[in-house]
Design an enzyme around this catalytic site. Structure first.
Site, short mmCIF file in Angstrom:
data_model
loop_
_atom_site.label_atom_id
_atom_site.label_comp_id
_atom_site.label_asym_id
_atom_site.label_seq_id
_atom_site.Cartn_x
_atom_site.Cartn_y
_atom_site.Cartn_z
N GLN A 167 0.79 -1.23 0.00
CA GLN A 167 0.00 0.00 0.00
C GLN A 167 0.83 1.29 0.00
O GLN A 167 0.50 2.24 -0.70
CB GLN A 167 -0.93 -0.01 1.22
CG GLN A 167 -1.80 1.23 1.33
CD GLN A 167 -2.65 1.19 2.57
OE1 GLN A 167 -3.62 0.46 2.63
NE2 GLN A 167 -2.29 1.96 3.58
N GLU A 209 -3.13 9.18 -1.49
CA GLU A 209 -2.38 10.07 -0.59
C GLU A 209 -1.35 10.90 -1.35
O GLU A 209 -0.45 11.49 -0.75
CB GLU A 209 -1.71 9.27 0.52
CG GLU A 209 -2.72 8.61 1.44
CD GLU A 209 -2.12 7.93 2.64
OE1 GLU A 209 -0.91 8.10 2.88
OE2 GLU A 209 -2.85 7.22 3.33
N GLU A 290 4.95 -1.79 8.34
CA GLU A 290 3.67 -1.67 9.04
C GLU A 290 2.73 -2.80 8.59
O GLU A 290 2.72 -3.14 7.40
CB GLU A 290 3.07 -0.30 8.70
CG GLU A 290 1.74 0.01 9.35
CD GLU A 290 1.26 1.41 8.96
OE1 GLU A 290 2.11 2.34 8.84
OE2 GLU A 290 0.05 1.59 8.75
N ASP A 317 -1.01 -1.24 12.81
CA ASP A 317 -2.05 -0.24 12.46
C ASP A 317 -3.41 -0.92 12.56
O ASP A 317 -4.04 -0.92 13.61
CB ASP A 317 -1.76 0.32 11.06
CG ASP A 317 -2.89 1.18 10.52
OD1 ASP A 317 -3.75 1.60 11.31
OD2 ASP A 317 -2.94 1.43 9.28
N LYS A 342 -4.08 6.66 15.18
CA LYS A 342 -5.02 7.37 14.31
C LYS A 342 -6.23 7.73 15.17
O LYS A 342 -7.02 6.85 15.53
CB LYS A 342 -5.47 6.45 13.17
CG LYS A 342 -4.39 6.15 12.12
CD LYS A 342 -4.89 5.04 11.20
CE LYS A 342 -4.10 4.95 9.91
NZ LYS A 342 -4.47 3.72 9.15
N ARG A 371 -5.25 9.86 7.71
CA ARG A 371 -5.90 8.78 6.96
C ARG A 371 -5.76 9.03 5.46
O ARG A 371 -5.35 10.10 5.03
CB ARG A 371 -7.41 8.68 7.31
CG ARG A 371 -7.74 8.42 8.75
CD ARG A 371 -7.08 7.20 9.36
NE ARG A 371 -7.27 5.94 8.68
CZ ARG A 371 -7.99 4.92 9.14
NH1 ARG A 371 -8.62 5.03 10.29
NH2 ARG A 371 -8.06 3.78 8.48
C1 LIG Z 1 -3.14 5.80 6.36
C2 LIG Z 1 -3.47 4.55 6.02
O1 LIG Z 1 -4.46 4.29 5.12
P1 LIG Z 1 -6.01 4.28 5.49
O2 LIG Z 1 -6.34 5.64 6.03
O3 LIG Z 1 -6.70 3.97 4.20
O4 LIG Z 1 -6.18 3.23 6.54
C3 LIG Z 1 -2.79 3.39 6.59
O5 LIG Z 1 -3.16 2.24 6.32
O6 LIG Z 1 -1.85 3.55 7.38
MG LIG Z 2 -1.59 1.28 7.62
#
Ligand SMILES: C=C(OP(=O)(O)O)C(=O)O
Ligand SMILES: [Mg+2]
Length: 435
Positions: A167, A209, A290, A317, A342, A371
């Site tokens: 990702q 992002e 991560e 995460d 988060k 996010r």
């Molecule tokens: C920032 C991320 O993506 P999302 O907000 O889609 O979870 C992440 O997975 O760390």
């Molecule tokens: Mg993540």
């Protein structure tokens, strides 16, 4: 006896429909206090979400063509406003406890985590405004440390329709002497990576992002290109700048305990997956990884963490969803060495702060994160400094919802002047102990 209301007594809480960086509706909350102070906050939204996250309350859902937030906005104007009016905005824990009591479920299923996190943040902003301080300083007047940024260069996974399985391919500029220098280096790498993709005819666009969306046929091709881009930007890979990966492996799980690289049409069992990732960590200057295994695979997480033993930071995460109890059990089992924080996964600032405190108490690094669906709200930059996190993750260097946060960190560093301390390598919590 009647107690006079403090100046920071909450006089109004209102919810408003707004829009995020993916063109989806989101919620803004405005909190007003008796002295005329105003706090404002917008809820972000994830795409690769952990199943244990606070509920993102949406109308209808995709099957009904609806991503709306009318119900979340109604919750703010109705039960949330009723629960918070008259409380003291300077008492964050009290306001957040009132949100929990008004909801009554573990994951804010009734009020919506999007409504509660925006409210909780707006309360903090109103209290900071009343004290005449920026949020980071209101949270901790003695804060000095600028976190180590993780900056996305290539985006894939759920943020790029799976064009790449991994990702996030990010850089961590730990060799820089200041946040400003670190961030400048990341911009150099970003531009160099774009030129490299152009030369290879592999520039397919940008992901959610803002990172380049590369048309590579393998994940290793992206790792190799990123290493080259660091060199092309005039930096030493592994010495001045390292690579940080977010595998977001919950998205790659095959439902039978294995993992899939869809682009490469390869399937792995848990051991094979661990071997694959360890090979990447050996061949490329990766210093952080991560969610290398799925959210329900603590055995895989612990196996990799043991295998890299202090050499590479392992972040939870989706695996931890900013939950203090999960952080403690991950520390007990050695499943990871760092925690992504988060606020919207937790639903309130108090809960998010508890996860960060649990990380620090257990010797784990904390990384405050935005996010993939974001807005111009810069609160995460303030939380990272005010809460003293080792790292900060807000996406790439392009797109206003990202630059707003990076530029805010530059302003904070400037405001601190000679007192500013850039986390640098200590932000990774590898050789210098936890960050
Ligand atoms: C920032 C991320 O993506 P999302 O907000 O889609 O979870 C992440 O997975 O760390
Ligand atoms: Mg993540």
């Amino acid at each position: 006896m009647i107690h006079p209301s403090p100046l920071t007594s909450i006089s109004a809480v209102t919810g408003h429909p707004r829009w995020d960086s993916r063109g989806r509706p989101t919620v803004e909350v405005v909190v007003r206090t008796g002295d005329g102070s105003v706090g404002r906050a917008l809820a972000p939204a994830g795409a690769s979400t952990g199943s244990g996250e606070a509920v993102d309350l949406r109308d209808g859902g995709p099957a009904h063509g609806g991503y709306g937030v009318d119900r979340a906005v109604d919750r703010v104007n109705g039960p949330i406003a009723a629960a918070l009016k008259g409380l003291d905005a300077a008492d964050q824990a009290g306001a957040d406890a009132a949100l929990e009591a008004a909801d009554g479920t573990a994951g804010f299923a009734h009020l919506g985590g999007n409504a509660t996190v925006a409210t909780s943040l707006a309360v903090a902003q109103a209290a900071a405004a009343a004290s005449g301080l920026p949020l980071w300083r209101a949270l901790n007047p003695a804060a000095r440390r600028l976190p180590l940024p993780e900056v996305q260069i290539f985006g894939g996974g759920a943020h790029a329709h799976g064009r790449l399985d991994v990702q996030d391919l990010m850089v961590v500029p730990y060799g820089a002497g200041s946040f400003a220098e670190a961030y400048a280096w990341c911009n150099d790498v970003y531009r160099a990576a774009g030129e490299l993709l152009d030369r290879r005819g592999a520039r397919a666009g940008v992901a959610d992002e803002g990172g380049w969306w590369p048309a590579f046929d393998s994940n290793e091709a992206a790792l190799s290109a990123l290493t080259e881009a660091i060199e092309a930007a005039g930096r030493a890979p592994g010495d001045e700048i390292g690579i940080s990966l977010d595998i977001a492996a919950t998205q790659l799980a095959d439902g039978a305990g294995g993992y899939l690289l869809r682009r490469e049409e390869r399937r792995f069992d848990r051991d094979g997956w661990c071997e694959l990732l360890l090979g990447w960590l050996d061949r490329y200057p990766v210093v952080s990884i991560e969610d290398p295994f799925a959210e329900d695979d603590p055995v895989g997480m612990a196996a990799l963490t043991t295998a890299v033993a202090g050499r590479v930071q392992v972040i939870g995460d989706d695996f931890l969803v900013t939950d203090a109890a999960r952080v403690h059990s991950a520390a007990d089992t050695g499943a990871c060495t760092a925690v992504l924080v988060k606020p919207n996964q937790a639903g309130t600032l108090t809960r998010a702060r508890a996860a960060l405190d649990a990380a620090h108490a257990r010797g784990l690094t904390a990384i405050v994160s935005a996010r993939s669906g974001e807005t111009e709200d810069v609160a995460v930059a303030h939380l990272a400094v005010g809460w003293g996190s080792g790292g900060v993750k807000v996406g790439s260097v392009t797109r206003g919802e990202r630059t707003a946060k990076w530029n805010e960190l530059l302003r904070i560093e400037e405001e601190l002047g000679v007192d500013a301390r850039f986390a640098g390598r200590s932000g990774l919590g590898l050789d210098g102990g936890p960050a």
